[in-house]
Each structure stands twice: as structure tokens, then as C-alpha cells.
Motif scaffolding. Structure first.
Motif, PDB file in Angstrom:
ATOM      1  N   ASP A 196      50.531  76.543  -8.867  1.00 44.30           N
ATOM      2  CA  ASP A 196      51.473  76.594  -7.750  1.00 44.30           C
ATOM      3  C   ASP A 196      52.646  75.678  -8.082  1.00 44.30           C
ATOM      4  O   ASP A 196      52.588  74.469  -7.869  1.00 44.30           O
ATOM      5  N   LEU A 197      53.718  76.252  -8.607  1.00 46.90           N
ATOM      6  CA  LEU A 197      54.854  75.449  -9.061  1.00 46.90           C
ATOM      7  C   LEU A 197      55.559  74.735  -7.914  1.00 46.90           C
ATOM      8  O   LEU A 197      55.956  73.577  -8.042  1.00 46.90           O
ATOM      9  N   LEU A 198      55.744  75.425  -6.794  1.00 45.15           N
ATOM     10  CA  LEU A 198      56.447  74.809  -5.667  1.00 45.15           C
ATOM     11  C   LEU A 198      55.633  73.671  -5.057  1.00 45.15           C
ATOM     12  O   LEU A 198      56.190  72.663  -4.630  1.00 45.15           O
ATOM     13  N   LYS A 199      54.324  73.850  -5.038  1.00 43.39           N
ATOM     14  CA  LYS A 199      53.479  72.773  -4.517  1.00 43.39           C
ATOM     15  C   LYS A 199      53.554  71.561  -5.425  1.00 43.39           C
ATOM     16  O   LYS A 199      53.633  70.417  -4.961  1.00 43.39           O
ATOM     17  N   ASN A 200      53.550  71.806  -6.725  1.00 39.85           N
ATOM     18  CA  ASN A 200      53.643  70.696  -7.673  1.00 39.85           C
ATOM     19  C   ASN A 200      54.984  69.978  -7.590  1.00 39.85           C
ATOM     20  O   ASN A 200      55.078  68.772  -7.839  1.00 39.85           O
ATOM     21  N   SER A 201      56.041  70.721  -7.244  1.00 34.07           N
ATOM     22  CA  SER A 201      57.371  70.104  -7.174  1.00 34.07           C
ATOM     23  C   SER A 201      57.696  69.558  -5.793  1.00 34.07           C
ATOM     24  O   SER A 201      58.705  68.887  -5.607  1.00 34.07           O
ATOM     25  N   GLY A 202      56.855  69.883  -4.789  1.00 36.90           N
ATOM     26  CA  GLY A 202      57.102  69.405  -3.435  1.00 36.90           C
ATOM     27  C   GLY A 202      58.219  70.147  -2.728  1.00 36.90           C
ATOM     28  O   GLY A 202      58.776  69.647  -1.754  1.00 36.90           O
ATOM     29  N   ALA A 203      58.551  71.357  -3.165  1.00 38.58           N
ATOM     30  CA  ALA A 203      59.691  72.084  -2.608  1.00 38.58           C
ATOM     31  C   ALA A 203      59.300  73.102  -1.545  1.00 38.58           C
ATOM     32  O   ALA A 203      60.161  73.742  -0.962  1.00 38.58           O
ATOM     33  N   THR A 204      58.010  73.248  -1.272  1.00 38.96           N
ATOM     34  CA  THR A 204      57.566  74.288  -0.342  1.00 38.96           C
ATOM     35  C   THR A 204      58.168  74.111   1.049  1.00 38.96           C
ATOM     36  O   THR A 204      58.676  75.051   1.656  1.00 38.96           O
ATOM     37  N   HIS A 205      58.144  72.905   1.573  1.00 38.31           N
ATOM     38  CA  HIS A 205      58.624  72.653   2.928  1.00 38.31           C
ATOM     39  C   HIS A 205      60.119  72.903   3.027  1.00 38.31           C
ATOM     40  O   HIS A 205      60.613  73.498   3.988  1.00 38.31           O
ATOM     41  N   LEU A 206      60.853  72.487   2.030  1.00 37.32           N
ATOM     42  CA  LEU A 206      62.302  72.678   2.021  1.00 37.32           C
ATOM     43  C   LEU A 206      62.648  74.160   2.046  1.00 37.32           C
ATOM     44  O   LEU A 206      63.493  74.603   2.819  1.00 37.32           O
ATOM     45  N   LEU A 207      61.965  74.936   1.208  1.00 41.79           N
ATOM     46  CA  LEU A 207      62.252  76.361   1.156  1.00 41.79           C
ATOM     47  C   LEU A 207      61.874  77.040   2.462  1.00 41.79           C
ATOM     48  O   LEU A 207      62.582  77.921   2.937  1.00 41.79           O
ATOM     49  N   ALA A 208      60.771  76.617   3.049  1.00 45.26           N
ATOM     50  CA  ALA A 208      60.353  77.216   4.303  1.00 45.26           C
ATOM     51  C   ALA A 208      61.374  76.950   5.398  1.00 45.26           C
ATOM     52  O   ALA A 208      61.700  77.820   6.199  1.00 45.26           O
ATOM     53  N   ASN A 209      61.935  75.747   5.443  1.00 42.17           N
ATOM     54  CA  ASN A 209      62.940  75.424   6.439  1.00 42.17           C
ATOM     55  C   ASN A 209      64.185  76.269   6.269  1.00 42.17           C
ATOM     56  O   ASN A 209      64.810  76.708   7.222  1.00 42.17           O
ATOM     57  N   GLU A 210      64.575  76.499   5.011  1.00 44.52           N
ATOM     58  CA  GLU A 210      65.780  77.272   4.755  1.00 44.52           C
ATOM     59  C   GLU A 210      65.603  78.728   5.177  1.00 44.52           C
ATOM     60  O   GLU A 210      66.521  79.360   5.690  1.00 44.52           O
ATOM     61  N   THR A 211      64.406  79.279   4.969  1.00 43.50           N
ATOM     62  CA  THR A 211      64.193  80.676   5.321  1.00 43.50           C
ATOM     63  C   THR A 211      64.009  80.851   6.823  1.00 43.50           C
ATOM     64  O   THR A 211      64.053  81.966   7.321  1.00 43.50           O
ATOM     65  N   ASP A 212      63.821  79.760   7.582  1.00 39.78           N
ATOM     66  CA  ASP A 212      63.695  79.867   9.020  1.00 39.78           C
ATOM     67  C   ASP A 212      64.971  80.386   9.672  1.00 39.78           C
ATOM     68  O   ASP A 212      64.959  80.815  10.819  1.00 39.78           O
ATOM     69  N   HIS A 213      66.096  80.342   8.994  1.00 37.19           N
ATOM     70  CA  HIS A 213      67.362  80.798   9.559  1.00 37.19           C
ATOM     71  C   HIS A 213      67.427  82.312   9.662  1.00 37.19           C
ATOM     72  O   HIS A 213      68.314  82.841  10.324  1.00 37.19           O
ATOM     73  N   ALA A 214      66.543  83.025   9.000  1.00 33.86           N
ATOM     74  CA  ALA A 214      66.526  84.482   9.094  1.00 33.86           C
ATOM     75  C   ALA A 214      66.017  84.872  10.481  1.00 33.86           C
ATOM     76  O   ALA A 214      65.000  84.378  10.951  1.00 33.86           O
ATOM     77  N   LEU A 215      66.740  85.784  11.148  1.00 33.93           N
ATOM     78  CA  LEU A 215      66.436  86.130  12.532  1.00 33.93           C
ATOM     79  C   LEU A 215      65.849  87.533  12.624  1.00 33.93           C
ATOM     80  O   LEU A 215      66.310  88.458  11.954  1.00 33.93           O
ATOM     81  N   THR A 216      64.854  87.682  13.465  1.00 39.57           N
ATOM     82  CA  THR A 216      64.321  89.000  13.775  1.00 39.57           C
ATOM     83  C   THR A 216      65.201  89.629  14.857  1.00 39.57           C
ATOM     84  O   THR A 216      65.969  88.922  15.541  1.00 39.57           O
ATOM     85  N   PRO A 217      65.109  90.950  15.044  1.00 38.71           N
ATOM     86  CA  PRO A 217      65.863  91.574  16.142  1.00 38.71           C
ATOM     87  C   PRO A 217      65.537  90.951  17.493  1.00 38.71           C
ATOM     88  O   PRO A 217      66.418  90.831  18.356  1.00 38.71           O
ATOM     89  N   THR A 218      64.291  90.542  17.683  1.00 35.86           N
ATOM     90  CA  THR A 218      63.924  89.892  18.948  1.00 35.86           C
ATOM     91  C   THR A 218      64.693  88.595  19.134  1.00 35.86           C
ATOM     92  O   THR A 218      65.229  88.313  20.224  1.00 35.86           O
ATOM     93  N   ALA A 219      64.786  87.779  18.068  1.00 31.42           N
ATOM     94  CA  ALA A 219      65.505  86.510  18.155  1.00 31.42           C
ATOM     95  C   ALA A 219      66.999  86.745  18.385  1.00 31.42           C
ATOM     96  O   ALA A 219      67.646  86.006  19.135  1.00 31.42           O
ATOM     97  N   ILE A 220      67.545  87.785  17.768  1.00 29.70           N
ATOM     98  CA  ILE A 220      68.961  88.107  17.968  1.00 29.70           C
ATOM     99  C   ILE A 220      69.200  88.513  19.421  1.00 29.70           C
ATOM    100  O   ILE A 220      70.184  88.108  20.056  1.00 29.70           O
ATOM    101  N   GLY A 221      68.276  89.330  19.952  1.00 35.06           N
ATOM    102  CA  GLY A 221      68.404  89.769  21.335  1.00 35.06           C
ATOM    103  C   GLY A 221      68.407  88.613  22.319  1.00 35.06           C
ATOM    104  O   GLY A 221      69.165  88.606  23.289  1.00 35.06           O
ATOM    105  N   LYS A 222      67.583  87.604  22.064  1.00 39.35           N
ATOM    106  CA  LYS A 222      67.545  86.441  22.947  1.00 39.35           C
ATOM    107  C   LYS A 222      68.848  85.661  22.899  1.00 39.35           C
ATOM    108  O   LYS A 222      69.315  85.131  23.906  1.00 39.35           O
TER     109      LYS A 222
END
Length: 302
Positions: A196-222
Motif C-alpha cells: 500500500d504505497l499511499l499508506k506507507n507515504s501517509g498520503a491517504t487522508h490528504l487525497l481523501a480530503n481532496e476528493t471530497d469536493h466532488a459533488l453528487t446530484p443530491t449535494a448539488i440540489g441541496k
């Protein structure tokens, strides 16, 4: 001449018996026979000028001779004038090229080792990429997944990184954004190498936070006033940002060329019945003001 320059051994210019045969139109066997007779007549050892080469067509090894200029001229002295002229002109061409420095046995061995290592690395990457494709298609049973025991070695890490880069490139070509391409490539590497390269580098949390900006149609509707996902999907399709296409046995929303700059294809980690990965279309925040500005009235009637 400096000491450093004097220490460099230059490769002597020579002409092979194969080239002589080609220039004169003679059979190579006849040329080698003439060379052996000449060397015997002048008291030179045959083995001194003999070597082997590998035929590229059948892979077999054959012998040839490498002759310096004086012996080449001696050999063709009895040939026809037009053939001697071809040899002389070829020697003029050879002498016009600056001599190349020769390599020591140690240098040649080092280069040979590097080439073997390069071939092995390329073969490893090809195998791992093929394994990852099999996993993506649902054929895990055809892949032997290694599980590193103890500390991962530098060699294992280099191999995993090479595979990761290859898969990341493939993922981007398939339409994933940067972060999801990274996450998907990391998961594929983990499935095929156990690392697990990302786990070894400690980058998993950072990447997860960045991808949180992607919105579903439900989130857009709200964000636009409590509209449902169905209405938002209809508006996006009406505006030309997305369309439905058959993916496997189901229909799924995919971005159009107009919608691609604002869309994100996320790898859900799940698979269709045929083994292909399930990807979900989400949207960047940039789509919200576009919908609000251009289709606010249409949202009420979609």
C-alpha cells in the motif's frame, strides 16, 4: 597529449569478412577461405582475426574475420579492379569517421548487467500491469497475489512504484481525475503486490480530503435549493453536460465533452457482473454557479 587522453584506448578500424563479401558480391564462405589461405601464406595466426557473430534470422552463431587495412588490401589484390575499388572507397569512408573509445572488460560487463536489469524490470512491469487488468476484469483467481512478509525491500518498493505509475497513466486515460487515478492505482498495486504505497507515504487522508469536493446530484440540489437528484440529473442532461450510455448491463450517466471539465469519474471499488470497475459520475463545485445562472428557471420545469 594529456595523461587522461593517453589512457583512453581507441577501437582500431577493421573490415569484416561479411562486409567484404557484400561489397564484392562473393559468397562469404569463399571469402573466409581466401582469408585463411592469405593468413597462412604470410605467417599470421588465423585465430588472431577470427570471431563469431549471431545470425539475426535463425539465432545461430557463425565465424567471421576482422581485418585491418593492410590485410584487407592484401586480400583483394588478386580481385578484379572494380571490386578492389569498392574496397578502397569503403576504407576511405571508415577512416573518415573518428575512432571510438573502446570499453574495458569491466565496463562491458557493467553495461551487460544494466541491460539485463532493464529487461527484468520491464518484464516485471508488464506482468504486474497484466495482473492488474485481470483483477479489474474479475479474474482474481488467475493472479497470484504476493504478500510481503516483514519489511518491504527497496527493490520491491521500486517495482511497486513503477507499476503504480503505469496504472495511474492508464486510469487518467480512462477519464479519472488526478486524485481518483492515484487512489485507484494504489488499490490495484496493493491487490497485485500487497504493498500500500499511499499508506506507507501517509498520503491517504490528504487525497481523501481532496476528493471530497466532488459533488453528487443530491449535494448539488441541496446547494441550489433542495432539488432532488432526479431533477438535477435532468437539468444536467438538458444543458448538455451529461448523457446516459449503456455500461455493462445497465445505463449510467457519463459526461459529455461539454461536461468533462466540470466532472469527476470516481472509482467506487465495486465491479459490474462482467468484472469491469463501477465508476460514479460526480461534479466539481464549478458546476453549481453554472446551473444556478443558466438554468434556474428550467430546474422548476424539468
Amino acid at each position: 597529449m594529456t595523461t587522461a587522453t593517453a589512457a583512453i584506448t581507441m577501437i582500431p578500424i577493421s573490415m569484416s569478412s561479411r562486409e567484404i563479401a557484400e561489397l564484392t558480391g562473393k559468397d562469404h564462405r569463399n571469402v573466409t577461405r581466401d582469408i585463411e589461405k592469405m593468413l597462412t601464406d604470410i605467417g599470421e595466426g588465423v585465430l588472431k582475426f577470427e570471431q563469431t557473430y549471431t545470425n539475426s534470422q535463425n539465432g545461430q552463431s557463425y565465424r567471421e574475420f576482422l581485418l585491418p587495412k593492410d590485410l584487407t588490401i592484401t586480400l583483394v589484390a588478386g580481385y578484379r579492379s572494380d571490386l578492389r575499388l569498392k574496397i578502397v572507397r569503403r576504407w576511405i569512408e571508415l577512416e573518415a569517421v573518428p575512432p571510438q573509445p573502446s570499453l574495458s572488460d569491466r565496463q562491458r560487463k557493467a553495461i551487460s548487467i544494466l541491460r539485463v536489469a532493464e529487461d527484468e524490470a520491464a518484464a516485471f512491469i508488464r506482468k504486474r500491469v497484466n495482473d492488474a487488468v485481470l483483477v479489474m476484469q474479475g479474474h482474481e483467481d488467475l493472479v497470484a497475489v504476493p504478500t510481503p512478509s516483514g519489511k518491504v525491500t527497496p527493490k520491491q518498493m521500486r517495482e511497486a512504484v513503477g507499476l503504480f505509475r503505469s496504472l495511474q497513466y492508464v486510469n487518467k486515460l480512462s477519464g479519472m481525475d488526478k486524485n481518483n487515478a492515484l487512489l485507484s492505482a494504489n488499490r490495484q498495486v496493493k491487490e497485485t503486490t500487497g504493498i500500500d504505497l499511499l499508506k506507507n507515504s501517509g498520503a491517504t487522508h490528504l487525497l481523501a480530503n481532496e476528493t471530497d469536493h466532488a459533488l453528487t446530484p443530491t449535494a448539488i440540489g441541496k446547494r441550489l435549493g433542495d432539488y432532488g437528484a432526479q431533477r438535477i440529473n435532468g437539468a444536467l442532461a438538458h444543458l448538455g453536460y451529461q448523457e446516459k450510455k449503456s455500461v455493462g448491463k445497465t445505463d449510467a450517466w457519463v459526461p459529455t465533452a461539454k461536461g468533462e471539465p466540470h466532472s469527476v469519474m470516481e472509482d467506487t471499488g465495486k465491479k459490474h457482473g462482467n468484472g469491469t470497475p463501477i465508476r460514479q459520475l460526480k461534479w466539481k463545485a464549478s458546476i453549481v454557479p453554472i446551473l444556478e445562472k443558466e438554468m434556474k428557471q428550467d430546474l422548476e420545469t424539468v
